[in-house]
Write a protein that holds these residues in place. Structure first.
Motif, PDB file in Angstrom:
ATOM      1  N   LEU A  68       0.807  -1.221   0.000  1.00 45.97           N
ATOM      2  CA  LEU A  68       0.000   0.000   0.000  1.00 45.97           C
ATOM      3  C   LEU A  68       0.837   1.265   0.000  1.00 45.97           C
ATOM      4  O   LEU A  68       0.297   2.367  -0.032  1.00 45.97           O
ATOM      5  CB  LEU A  68      -0.931  -0.010   1.222  1.00 45.97           C
ATOM      6  N   GLU A  69       2.155   1.108   0.059  1.00 45.95           N
ATOM      7  CA  GLU A  69       3.035   2.288   0.056  1.00 45.95           C
ATOM      8  C   GLU A  69       2.877   3.085  -1.243  1.00 45.95           C
ATOM      9  O   GLU A  69       2.791   2.510  -2.326  1.00 45.95           O
ATOM     10  CB  GLU A  69       4.501   1.868   0.221  1.00 45.95           C
ATOM     11  N   SER A  70       2.855   4.390  -1.120  1.00 48.32           N
ATOM     12  CA  SER A  70       2.675   5.249  -2.292  1.00 48.32           C
ATOM     13  C   SER A  70       3.833   5.122  -3.276  1.00 48.32           C
ATOM     14  O   SER A  70       3.672   5.354  -4.476  1.00 48.32           O
ATOM     15  CB  SER A  70       2.511   6.712  -1.856  1.00 48.32           C
ATOM     16  N   ASN A  71       5.006   4.759  -2.764  1.00 49.16           N
ATOM     17  CA  ASN A  71       6.186   4.616  -3.632  1.00 49.16           C
ATOM     18  C   ASN A  71       6.484   3.148  -3.925  1.00 49.16           C
ATOM     19  O   ASN A  71       7.621   2.784  -4.242  1.00 49.16           O
ATOM     20  CB  ASN A  71       7.401   5.282  -2.987  1.00 49.16           C
ATOM     21  N   GLY A  72       5.489   2.301  -3.828  1.00 46.29           N
ATOM     22  CA  GLY A  72       5.687   0.868  -4.041  1.00 46.29           C
ATOM     23  C   GLY A  72       6.265   0.538  -5.396  1.00 46.29           C
ATOM     24  O   GLY A  72       7.120  -0.348  -5.521  1.00 46.29           O
ATOM     25  N   ASN A  73       5.808   1.233  -6.406  1.00 43.75           N
ATOM     26  CA  ASN A  73       6.298   0.970  -7.750  1.00 43.75           C
ATOM     27  C   ASN A  73       7.787   1.284  -7.864  1.00 43.75           C
ATOM     28  O   ASN A  73       8.548   0.552  -8.518  1.00 43.75           O
ATOM     29  CB  ASN A  73       5.507   1.797  -8.775  1.00 43.75           C
ATOM     30  N   GLU A  74       8.209   2.384  -7.212  1.00 45.88           N
ATOM     31  CA  GLU A  74       9.625   2.762  -7.224  1.00 45.88           C
ATOM     32  C   GLU A  74      10.474   1.734  -6.457  1.00 45.88           C
ATOM     33  O   GLU A  74      11.593   1.408  -6.874  1.00 45.88           O
ATOM     34  CB  GLU A  74       9.812   4.153  -6.603  1.00 45.88           C
ATOM     35  N   ILE A  75       9.938   1.236  -5.346  1.00 47.47           N
ATOM     36  CA  ILE A  75      10.646   0.219  -4.568  1.00 47.47           C
ATOM     37  C   ILE A  75      10.877  -1.021  -5.422  1.00 47.47           C
ATOM     38  O   ILE A  75      11.986  -1.558  -5.498  1.00 47.47           O
ATOM     39  CB  ILE A  75       9.851  -0.140  -3.294  1.00 47.47           C
ATOM     40  N   ALA A  76       9.812  -1.459  -6.093  1.00 45.88           N
ATOM     41  CA  ALA A  76       9.906  -2.654  -6.941  1.00 45.88           C
ATOM     42  C   ALA A  76      10.899  -2.439  -8.082  1.00 45.88           C
ATOM     43  O   ALA A  76      11.749  -3.306  -8.355  1.00 45.88           O
ATOM     44  CB  ALA A  76       8.525  -2.996  -7.497  1.00 45.88           C
ATOM     45  N   LYS A  77      10.806  -1.287  -8.736  1.00 45.32           N
ATOM     46  CA  LYS A  77      11.671  -0.992  -9.880  1.00 45.32           C
ATOM     47  C   LYS A  77      13.146  -0.970  -9.478  1.00 45.32           C
ATOM     48  O   LYS A  77      14.005  -1.508 -10.185  1.00 45.32           O
ATOM     49  CB  LYS A  77      11.269   0.347 -10.496  1.00 45.32           C
ATOM     50  N   ALA A  78      13.422  -0.371  -8.317  1.00 43.95           N
ATOM     51  CA  ALA A  78      14.818  -0.273  -7.854  1.00 43.95           C
ATOM     52  C   ALA A  78      15.411  -1.653  -7.598  1.00 43.95           C
ATOM     53  O   ALA A  78      16.567  -1.924  -7.959  1.00 43.95           O
ATOM     54  CB  ALA A  78      14.879   0.579  -6.591  1.00 43.95           C
ATOM     55  N   ILE A  79      14.625  -2.537  -6.997  1.00 43.73           N
ATOM     56  CA  ILE A  79      15.117  -3.891  -6.715  1.00 43.73           C
ATOM     57  C   ILE A  79      15.274  -4.673  -8.018  1.00 43.73           C
ATOM     58  O   ILE A  79      16.251  -5.408  -8.203  1.00 43.73           O
ATOM     59  CB  ILE A  79      14.173  -4.610  -5.734  1.00 43.73           C
ATOM     60  N   GLY A  80      14.334  -4.492  -8.921  1.00 39.25           N
ATOM     61  CA  GLY A  80      14.436  -5.154 -10.217  1.00 39.25           C
ATOM     62  C   GLY A  80      15.684  -4.755 -10.976  1.00 39.25           C
ATOM     63  O   GLY A  80      16.370  -5.600 -11.568  1.00 39.25           O
ATOM     64  N   GLU A  81      15.989  -3.459 -10.945  1.00 38.28           N
ATOM     65  CA  GLU A  81      17.180  -2.966 -11.643  1.00 38.28           C
ATOM     66  C   GLU A  81      18.464  -3.454 -10.960  1.00 38.28           C
ATOM     67  O   GLU A  81      19.428  -3.836 -11.634  1.00 38.28           O
ATOM     68  CB  GLU A  81      17.152  -1.440 -11.690  1.00 38.28           C
ATOM     69  N   LYS A  82      18.470  -3.459  -9.644  1.00 42.35           N
ATOM     70  CA  LYS A  82      19.660  -3.872  -8.910  1.00 42.35           C
ATOM     71  C   LYS A  82      20.032  -5.322  -9.202  1.00 42.35           C
ATOM     72  O   LYS A  82      21.210  -5.651  -9.404  1.00 42.35           O
ATOM     73  CB  LYS A  82      19.450  -3.674  -7.406  1.00 42.35           C
ATOM     74  N   TYR A  83      19.021  -6.176  -9.232  1.00 42.04           N
ATOM     75  CA  TYR A  83      19.295  -7.610  -9.388  1.00 42.04           C
ATOM     76  C   TYR A  83      18.998  -8.117 -10.807  1.00 42.04           C
ATOM     77  O   TYR A  83      19.097  -9.312 -11.069  1.00 42.04           O
ATOM     78  CB  TYR A  83      18.498  -8.407  -8.358  1.00 42.04           C
ATOM     79  N   GLU A  84      18.632  -7.188 -11.686  1.00 38.82           N
ATOM     80  CA  GLU A  84      18.394  -7.510 -13.096  1.00 38.82           C
ATOM     81  C   GLU A  84      17.342  -8.610 -13.259  1.00 38.82           C
ATOM     82  O   GLU A  84      17.550  -9.610 -13.946  1.00 38.82           O
ATOM     83  CB  GLU A  84      19.709  -7.905 -13.785  1.00 38.82           C
ATOM     84  N   VAL A  85      16.208  -8.407 -12.585  1.00 41.05           N
ATOM     85  CA  VAL A  85      15.082  -9.333 -12.709  1.00 41.05           C
ATOM     86  C   VAL A  85      13.826  -8.544 -13.074  1.00 41.05           C
ATOM     87  O   VAL A  85      13.715  -7.352 -12.773  1.00 41.05           O
ATOM     88  CB  VAL A  85      14.836 -10.113 -11.396  1.00 41.05           C
ATOM     89  N   LYS A  86      12.908  -9.216 -13.720  1.00 36.64           N
ATOM     90  CA  LYS A  86      11.650  -8.585 -14.101  1.00 36.64           C
ATOM     91  C   LYS A  86      10.765  -8.446 -12.863  1.00 36.64           C
ATOM     92  O   LYS A  86      10.644  -9.378 -12.064  1.00 36.64           O
ATOM     93  CB  LYS A  86      10.934  -9.417 -15.165  1.00 36.64           C
ATOM     94  N   VAL A  87      10.147  -7.275 -12.709  1.00 35.51           N
ATOM     95  CA  VAL A  87       9.258  -7.035 -11.574  1.00 35.51           C
ATOM     96  C   VAL A  87       7.990  -6.329 -12.047  1.00 35.51           C
ATOM     97  O   VAL A  87       7.949  -5.746 -13.127  1.00 35.51           O
ATOM     98  CB  VAL A  87       9.933  -6.172 -10.476  1.00 35.51           C
ATOM     99  N   ALA A  88       6.969  -6.406 -11.222  1.00 35.59           N
ATOM    100  CA  ALA A  88       5.736  -5.643 -11.412  1.00 35.59           C
ATOM    101  C   ALA A  88       5.224  -5.297 -10.021  1.00 35.59           C
ATOM    102  O   ALA A  88       5.716  -5.814  -9.014  1.00 35.59           O
ATOM    103  CB  ALA A  88       4.714  -6.439 -12.207  1.00 35.59           C
ATOM    104  N   PHE A  89       4.242  -4.412  -9.968  1.00 36.08           N
ATOM    105  CA  PHE A  89       3.742  -3.942  -8.674  1.00 36.08           C
ATOM    106  C   PHE A  89       2.236  -3.766  -8.712  1.00 36.08           C
ATOM    107  O   PHE A  89       1.668  -3.338  -9.710  1.00 36.08           O
ATOM    108  CB  PHE A  89       4.404  -2.610  -8.293  1.00 36.08           C
ATOM    109  N   SER A  90       1.579  -4.095  -7.597  1.00 31.67           N
ATOM    110  CA  SER A  90       0.137  -3.923  -7.470  1.00 31.67           C
ATOM    111  C   SER A  90      -0.211  -3.358  -6.097  1.00 31.67           C
ATOM    112  O   SER A  90       0.451  -3.681  -5.105  1.00 31.67           O
ATOM    113  CB  SER A  90      -0.581  -5.271  -7.647  1.00 31.67           C
TER     114      SER A  90
END
Length: 257
Positions: free
Chosen positions: A35-57
């Motif tokens: 429910l965090e307002s920056n959830g999408n940014e959190i997911a994207k940052a982790i995806g970029e760091k570890y080079e894995v595909k991510v999505a957020f809901s």
């Protein structure tokens, strides 16, 4: 293991975020939820760091159709769903005579019902691919009780019962279901409780930790989030097909007493 997909509810903070980071580090694709307002940014940052595909809901787990849509969105985004971690949870502490009905209903809905809806929605996909790992983050309160937590204890006990049933139903299809039952973990939620308890009991925060929170644990330490993540990664493995229907107490010896 490569390209396996995991959906972790409540994964933008606390235990769920620690789990997500470790799964990403191991190369899993991740559907984040929170429910965090920056959830999408959190997911994207982790995806970029570890080079894995991510999505957020930001699915509202209070609603069964929203939970079903979350699972469907995961499958649509990644093509598969291999591991479901039912982690999201809320807490409210009160004597039963003062416990608000709305709080009870929300705790049951998010801590237990959402795990049922998500598991049910993921089941067909897991059966079709002949692989599924459902990991329910219960609590030591799924094994033991404490005063003033009637709704939470009821929900976490219910999750453990559900875990056993899904393990039996999933066995013919290589779908396992297990529960992880942590003691106190020093998350932002718990840090807030420490401050509240200190005020309520007229104690220092150190005294609250020693005399209230860790009183029942033999090992007087908060459970590290990495310990929970390591257990989840073990349960997610292909080689863990015979580990099912079990509740793992990561509680510093609390439930040994």
């Amino acid at each position: 293991m490569m390209n396996k997909t995991v959906l972790i509810t409540g994964s933008t903070s606390g235990i769920g975020l620690a789990l997500a980071k470790q799964f990403a580090k191991e190369g899993y694709q991740i559907m984040f939820h929170g429910l965090e307002s920056n959830g999408n940014e959190i997911a994207k940052a982790i995806g970029e760091k570890y080079e894995v595909k991510v999505a957020f809901s930001k699915a509202n787990l209070l609603k069964s159709d929203a939970v079903e849509d979350l699972v469907a969105e995961t499958i649509n985004s990644f093509g598969k769903l291999h591991i479901l971690v039912n982690n999201a949870g809320i807490q409210y502490v009160s004597p039963i005579e003062d416990f608000p009905n709305s709080k009870y209903e929300d705790i049951i809905a998010i801590n237990m019902n959402a795990a049922f809806y998500a598991s049910k929605a993921a089941w067909k996909q897991m059966k079709s691919q002949k692989f599924g790992r459902i990991i329910n983050i219960s609590s030591v309160h799924g094994l033991r009780a404490s005063e003033f937590k009637s709704a939470y204890v009821a929900a976490k006990h219910g999750v453990i019962g559900m875990t056993k049933v899904l393990a039996l139903e999933g066995a013919p299809f290589n779908i396992t279901c297990n529960a992880i039952c942590p003691g106190y973990v020093k998350t932002p939620l718990v840090e807030g409780q420490i401050k509240d308890q200190a005020k309520a009991h007229h104690m220092t925060e150190v005294e609250v930790i020693e005399k209230v929170m860790l009183k029942k644990q033999a090992v007087k330490q908060f459970v590290p989030v990495d310990t929970i993540a390591d257990m989840a990664l073990l349960l997610a493995k292909e080689t863990s097909s015979t580990i099912t229907g079990t509740s793992f107490a990561l509680d510093g010896g609390w439930s040994a007493q």
